[in-house]
Design a protein around this motif. Structure first.
Motif, PDB file in Angstrom:
ATOM      1  N   MET A   1       0.827  -1.178   0.000  1.00 38.47           N
ATOM      2  CA  MET A   1       0.000   0.000   0.000  1.00 38.47           C
ATOM      3  C   MET A   1       0.860   1.226   0.000  1.00 38.47           C
ATOM      4  SD  MET A   1      -0.396   2.501   1.966  1.00 38.47           S
ATOM      5  CE  MET A   1       0.746   3.208   3.021  1.00 38.47           C
ATOM      6  N   ILE A   2       0.263   2.278  -0.178  1.00 40.75           N
ATOM      7  CA  ILE A   2       0.958   3.519   0.101  1.00 40.75           C
ATOM      8  C   ILE A   2      -0.027   4.416   0.801  1.00 40.75           C
ATOM      9  CG2 ILE A   2       0.379   4.419  -2.141  1.00 40.75           C
ATOM     10  CD1 ILE A   2       2.695   6.198  -1.984  1.00 40.75           C
ATOM     11  N   SER A   3       0.417   5.096   1.785  1.00 39.02           N
ATOM     12  CA  SER A   3      -0.445   6.110   2.350  1.00 39.02           C
ATOM     13  C   SER A   3       0.141   7.436   1.964  1.00 39.02           C
ATOM     14  CB  SER A   3      -0.525   5.993   3.860  1.00 39.02           C
ATOM     15  OG  SER A   3       0.720   6.207   4.438  1.00 39.02           O
ATOM     16  N   LYS A   4      -0.644   8.227   1.372  1.00 42.38           N
ATOM     17  CA  LYS A   4      -0.148   9.533   1.000  1.00 42.38           C
ATOM     18  C   LYS A   4      -1.287  10.503   1.063  1.00 42.38           C
ATOM     19  CE  LYS A   4       1.126   7.837  -2.861  1.00 42.38           C
ATOM     20  NZ  LYS A   4       1.363   7.388  -4.210  1.00 42.38           N
ATOM     21  N   SER A 149     -12.814  -6.624   3.053  1.00 42.03           N
ATOM     22  CA  SER A 149     -12.004  -7.746   2.581  1.00 42.03           C
ATOM     23  C   SER A 149     -10.715  -7.257   1.939  1.00 42.03           C
ATOM     24  CB  SER A 149     -12.804  -8.581   1.572  1.00 42.03           C
ATOM     25  OG  SER A 149     -13.263  -7.749   0.518  1.00 42.03           O
ATOM     26  N   TYR A 150     -10.346  -6.033   2.223  1.00 38.96           N
ATOM     27  CA  TYR A 150      -9.120  -5.471   1.636  1.00 38.96           C
ATOM     28  C   TYR A 150      -7.881  -6.193   2.171  1.00 38.96           C
ATOM     29  CZ  TYR A 150      -5.287  -2.250   0.825  1.00 38.96           C
ATOM     30  OH  TYR A 150      -4.089  -1.707   0.456  1.00 38.96           O
ATOM     31  N   ILE A 151      -7.094  -6.766   1.268  1.00 39.44           N
ATOM     32  CA  ILE A 151      -5.947  -7.563   1.706  1.00 39.44           C
ATOM     33  C   ILE A 151      -4.605  -7.025   1.206  1.00 39.44           C
ATOM     34  CG2 ILE A 151      -7.194  -9.727   2.028  1.00 39.44           C
ATOM     35  CD1 ILE A 151      -6.261 -10.517  -0.821  1.00 39.44           C
ATOM     36  N   ASN A 154      -0.971  -6.008  -3.638  1.00 40.91           N
ATOM     37  CA  ASN A 154       0.081  -5.165  -4.203  1.00 40.91           C
ATOM     38  C   ASN A 154       0.604  -4.186  -3.168  1.00 40.91           C
ATOM     39  OD1 ASN A 154       1.746  -4.196  -6.270  1.00 40.91           O
ATOM     40  ND2 ASN A 154       0.238  -2.653  -6.902  1.00 40.91           N
ATOM     41  N   ASP A 155      -0.337  -3.603  -2.430  1.00 35.46           N
ATOM     42  CA  ASP A 155      -0.028  -2.525  -1.486  1.00 35.46           C
ATOM     43  C   ASP A 155       0.419  -3.103  -0.151  1.00 35.46           C
ATOM     44  OD1 ASP A 155       0.190  -0.220  -0.079  1.00 35.46           O
ATOM     45  OD2 ASP A 155      -1.813   0.520  -0.512  1.00 35.46           O
ATOM     46  N   GLY A 156       1.658  -3.462  -0.116  1.00 38.16           N
ATOM     47  CA  GLY A 156       2.229  -3.978   1.121  1.00 38.16           C
ATOM     48  C   GLY A 156       2.754  -5.386   0.991  1.00 38.16           C
ATOM     49  N   GLU A 188       2.513   2.102   8.148  1.00 34.64           N
ATOM     50  CA  GLU A 188       2.724   3.140   7.135  1.00 34.64           C
ATOM     51  C   GLU A 188       1.412   3.819   6.783  1.00 34.64           C
ATOM     52  OE1 GLU A 188       2.980   4.270   2.701  1.00 34.64           O
ATOM     53  OE2 GLU A 188       1.656   2.959   3.817  1.00 34.64           O
ATOM     54  N   GLU A 189       0.344   3.020   6.783  1.00 29.30           N
ATOM     55  CA  GLU A 189      -0.956   3.547   6.353  1.00 29.30           C
ATOM     56  C   GLU A 189      -1.523   4.543   7.363  1.00 29.30           C
ATOM     57  OE1 GLU A 189      -2.187   2.942   3.517  1.00 29.30           O
ATOM     58  OE2 GLU A 189      -1.644   0.929   2.861  1.00 29.30           O
ATOM     59  N   ALA A 190      -2.293   5.482   6.842  1.00 27.39           N
ATOM     60  CA  ALA A 190      -2.990   6.422   7.717  1.00 27.39           C
ATOM     61  C   ALA A 190      -4.001   5.660   8.572  1.00 27.39           C
ATOM     62  CB  ALA A 190      -3.694   7.484   6.888  1.00 27.39           C
ATOM     63  N   PHE A 301      -7.708  -0.044  -8.370  1.00 34.33           N
ATOM     64  CA  PHE A 301      -7.510  -1.170  -7.444  1.00 34.33           C
ATOM     65  C   PHE A 301      -6.879  -0.740  -6.118  1.00 34.33           C
ATOM     66  CE2 PHE A 301      -6.782  -3.692 -11.574  1.00 34.33           C
ATOM     67  CZ  PHE A 301      -8.137  -3.870 -11.746  1.00 34.33           C
ATOM     68  N   TRP A 302      -6.392   0.500  -6.077  1.00 29.57           N
ATOM     69  CA  TRP A 302      -5.663   0.954  -4.882  1.00 29.57           C
ATOM     70  C   TRP A 302      -6.613   1.109  -3.689  1.00 29.57           C
ATOM     71  CZ3 TRP A 302      -5.113   6.426  -3.048  1.00 29.57           C
ATOM     72  CH2 TRP A 302      -4.197   6.533  -1.985  1.00 29.57           C
ATOM     73  N   HIS A 303      -6.246   0.500  -2.589  1.00 35.53           N
ATOM     74  CA  HIS A 303      -7.037   0.577  -1.352  1.00 35.53           C
ATOM     75  C   HIS A 303      -8.474   0.103  -1.560  1.00 35.53           C
ATOM     76  CE1 HIS A 303      -4.324   3.601   1.047  1.00 35.53           C
ATOM     77  NE2 HIS A 303      -3.751   2.459   0.796  1.00 35.53           N
ATOM     78  N   THR A 304      -8.633  -0.913  -2.355  1.00 36.98           N
ATOM     79  CA  THR A 304      -9.953  -1.511  -2.539  1.00 36.98           C
ATOM     80  C   THR A 304      -9.824  -3.032  -2.416  1.00 36.98           C
ATOM     81  OG1 THR A 304      -9.797  -1.914  -4.919  1.00 36.98           O
ATOM     82  CG2 THR A 304     -10.536   0.291  -4.220  1.00 36.98           C
TER      83      THR A 304
HETATM   84 ZN   LIG Z   1      -1.959   1.848   1.055  1.00 34.55          ZN
END
Ligand SMILES: [Zn+2]
Length: 340
Positions: A1-4, A149-151, A154-156, A188-190, A301-304
């Motif tokens: 993931m990325i939190s930004k 169900s967010y797993i 890719n993000d992480g 890392e995530e908010a 697809f990000w954060h979903t």
């Molecule tokens: Zn993220």
């Protein structure tokens, strides 16, 4: 993931448009975004570098094994900080580092959602040169999405699995370059959507703690480069040139990718990313964030819950893993390394 909080995406194809993508996604993972016209951004200057000659056989990784790690990590389910799944993933990571030199950085983070245990895991592979190259990835998933169900395949998971495979490649081999420290950083995530806190105050908890700790104990001065991997498993791999990273180190990454024939997957797009490298950038460490922040059409697809393994490719893990190792190989032989 990325939190930004804010991503400034510059589309270089024609007249630049700046997209402000807010990180404060709601519980359904919808990303708020707005567009506004902007002047075309100047391309960052390409630094003049004196690189060592190509040094023979390219580095490789076992990309099938790395992908298997991704599958095993996401099989635990969502892994936000403080959850039982998170603990399982911690154990999964450390179980693959048995026998290695591992440093735990454990603390309690005070967040808008309360206090949470945070654990950074650092595996150290010693070299004979004086200095350290850090390679980092966060392994938590987005806390506000904990009940979905967010797993975060890719993000992480993709980058964290890649680091486990890099450990396999480094283990038991004599390094004639810098020491390499692999960092699985946490939180890392908010934590809270729409918080009044500045973004940097409600994210990057683990890596900020590590940067502060290493500054206090003198470790920071020894770090020659900080390479960050985030969202690198996308089968349609297009790594951004991050304008918040160090230009000369980004150029080394590009040259490394080019030596391996992977240049078409790098830097077709400029971006400005707030990610785990920022606390190290702020402290004067050269950084490069390897991230493809275009995950599905319009990053859908990000954060979903759609961030699943079927969107990923072992080839992408191989491209990024090989490029990281080639970057390290170049850095090992660059004398002297450029100043920040
Ligand atoms: Zn993220």
């Amino acid at each position: 993931m990325i939190s930004k909080q804010i991503v400034l995406r510059v589309l270089l194809l024609s007249i630049a448009v700046v997209v402000l993508a807010c990180n404060r996604d709601n519980d359904e993972g919808q990303v708020k975004a707005q567009t506004q016209p902007a002047a075309p951004a100047a391309a960052p200057p390409v630094p003049e570098l004196s690189l060592p000659p190509d040094s023979g056989l390219p580095p490789t990784i076992d990309s099938a094994r790395a992908m298997q790690y991704v599958k095993e990590m996401v099989a635990f389910g969502p892994r936000p900080v403080g959850s039982a799944n998170h603990k399982k993933v911690e154990d999964f990571i450390t179980s693959h580092l048995r026998g290695d030199t591992v440093e735990d950085d454990v603390f309690t983070a005070d967040t808008p959602e309360g206090k949470f245990p945070v654990r950074n895991v650092v595996a150290k592979f010693s070299g004979i040169k004086d200095g350290i190259i850090v390679i980092a990835s966060h392994y938590d998933t987005n806390y506000p999405l904990r009940n979905t169900s967010y797993i975060g395949a890719n993000d992480g998971a993709s980058s964290s699995a890649l680091l486990l495979e890099l450990a396999n490649q480094l283990r038991g081999k004599k390094r004639d370059g810098y020491s390499i420290w692999l960092v699985w950083d946490d939180a890392e995530e908010a934590m809270k959507p729409d918080t009044e806190l500045p973004f940097e105050k409600d994210s990057l908890y683990g890596i900020r703690h590590l940067a502060e700790k290493w500054q206090a104990d003198g470790t920071l001065k020894k770090i020659k480069a900080f390479l960050l991997a985030d969202m690198i498993g996308d089968a349609d791999l297009n790594i951004d040139r991050d304008q918040n990273s160090t230009p000369w180190l980004e150029e080394v990454v590009y040259q490394a990718a080019s030596r391996l024939g992977y240049q078409s997957h790098f830097f077709g797009r400029d971006n400005q990313v707030t990610d785990d490298h920022i606390p190290f950038m702020q402290r004067g460490v050269p950084c490069a964030d390897l991230i493809d922040f275009d995950y599905g059409y319009n990053n859908v697809f990000w954060h979903t819950p759609q961030d699943t393994v079927d969107k990923l490719s072992p080839k992408s893990l191989e491209i990024v893993g090989g490029t990281i190792l080639e970057t390290v190989r170049i850095l090992d032989k660059m004398e002297p390394l450029p100043p920040k």
